[in-house]
Design a protein around this motif. Structure first.
Motif, PDB file in Angstrom:
ATOM      1  N   ARG A 135       0.810  -1.215   0.000  1.00  0.00           N
ATOM      2  CA  ARG A 135       0.000   0.000   0.000  1.00  0.00           C
ATOM      3  C   ARG A 135       0.843   1.264   0.000  1.00  0.00           C
TER       4      ARG A 135
ATOM      5  N   GLU B  92      -3.430   0.302  -3.518  1.00  0.00           N
ATOM      6  CA  GLU B  92      -2.894  -1.041  -3.289  1.00  0.00           C
ATOM      7  C   GLU B  92      -2.311  -1.629  -4.577  1.00  0.00           C
TER       8      GLU B  92
ATOM      9  N   SER C 198       1.919   4.013   5.749  1.00  0.00           N
ATOM     10  CA  SER C 198       1.000   3.620   6.814  1.00  0.00           C
ATOM     11  C   SER C 198       0.630   4.818   7.700  1.00  0.00           C
TER      12      SER C 198
ATOM     13  N   ASN D  83      -3.156   6.473   7.759  1.00  0.00           N
ATOM     14  CA  ASN D  83      -3.872   6.541   9.037  1.00  0.00           C
ATOM     15  C   ASN D  83      -4.205   7.979   9.433  1.00  0.00           C
TER      16      ASN D  83
ATOM     17  N   SER E 224      -9.621   6.206   9.120  1.00  0.00           N
ATOM     18  CA  SER E 224      -9.663   5.272  10.239  1.00  0.00           C
ATOM     19  C   SER E 224      -9.812   3.853   9.682  1.00  0.00           C
ATOM     20  N   GLN E 225      -9.524   2.876  10.496  1.00  0.00           N
ATOM     21  CA  GLN E 225      -9.727   1.476  10.078  1.00  0.00           C
ATOM     22  C   GLN E 225     -11.155   1.272   9.627  1.00  0.00           C
ATOM     23  N   PHE E 226     -12.089   1.931  10.304  1.00  0.00           N
ATOM     24  CA  PHE E 226     -13.497   1.761   9.980  1.00  0.00           C
ATOM     25  C   PHE E 226     -13.795   2.188   8.549  1.00  0.00           C
ATOM     26  N   GLU E 227     -13.127   3.261   8.104  1.00  0.00           N
ATOM     27  CA  GLU E 227     -13.403   3.764   6.755  1.00  0.00           C
ATOM     28  C   GLU E 227     -12.794   2.867   5.682  1.00  0.00           C
ATOM     29  N   ARG E 228     -11.738   2.124   6.076  1.00  0.00           N
ATOM     30  CA  ARG E 228     -11.019   1.344   5.063  1.00  0.00           C
ATOM     31  C   ARG E 228     -11.756   0.018   4.859  1.00  0.00           C
TER      32      ARG E 228
END
Ligand code: CMP
Length: 140
Positions: A5, A78, A126, A130, A134-138
């Protein structure tokens, strides 16, 4: 092993000039998948935080003012060997030095307004991803 990534921004000059679609087409045709993306406007303060590593450089204040001057696209991309392959696709920081056919050669107007950002290492890819997502959006 090289990471999969990288992080990019389509900067205010390219966004304002309407080059985002052409740039994204080049990115996808080069084999990158867009796994997170948003249009946003950085505050002066957030631009300062993002580029904090450059805070002792003479161009830092201008860079932060410029990066908060209008909308941008921020995206996580990616691909195998993502960081190095993306830096090849965008070309040198200064468009005057960028290779023919690179995104900066085609669309950048100056060393500051250089159309796109690309992370310079897996670690920074990374951190920078970040910073915006957020992890939630990914979710892709
Ligand atoms: P970017 O890849 O986003 O990383 C840091 C940014 O600082 C760079 O692209 C340029 O926009 C800007 N930059 C780097 N060097 C200079 C310079 N010598 N003068 C003005 N801006 C610069």
């Amino acid at each position: 092993m090289a990471g999969k990534r990288t992080f990019t921004m389509i900067k205010p000059d390219a966004f304002e000039a309407g080059h985002s679609g052409a740039i994204l087409k080049m990115i996808e045709e080069a084999g990158f998948k867009v796994v997170a993306m948003k249009a946003t406007i950085l505050s002066r303060e957030l631009a300062g935080k993002f580029y904090e590593v450059h805070k002792e450089r003479p161009f830092y204040q201008d860079l932060c003012a410029y990066m908060s001057s209008g909308p941008i696209f921020a995206a996580i991309l990616e691909k195998d060997n993502a960081v190095d392959d993306f830096r090849k696709l965008i070309g040198a920081t200064n468009p005057a030095d960028a290779a023919e056919g690179t995104i900066r050669k085609l669309f950048a107007t100056s060393i500051e307004a250089n159309a796109v950002h690309g992370s310079d290492s897996d670690e920074n890819a990374s951190i920078e991803g970040n910073f915006f997502f957020s992890q939630f959006e990914r979710v892709v």
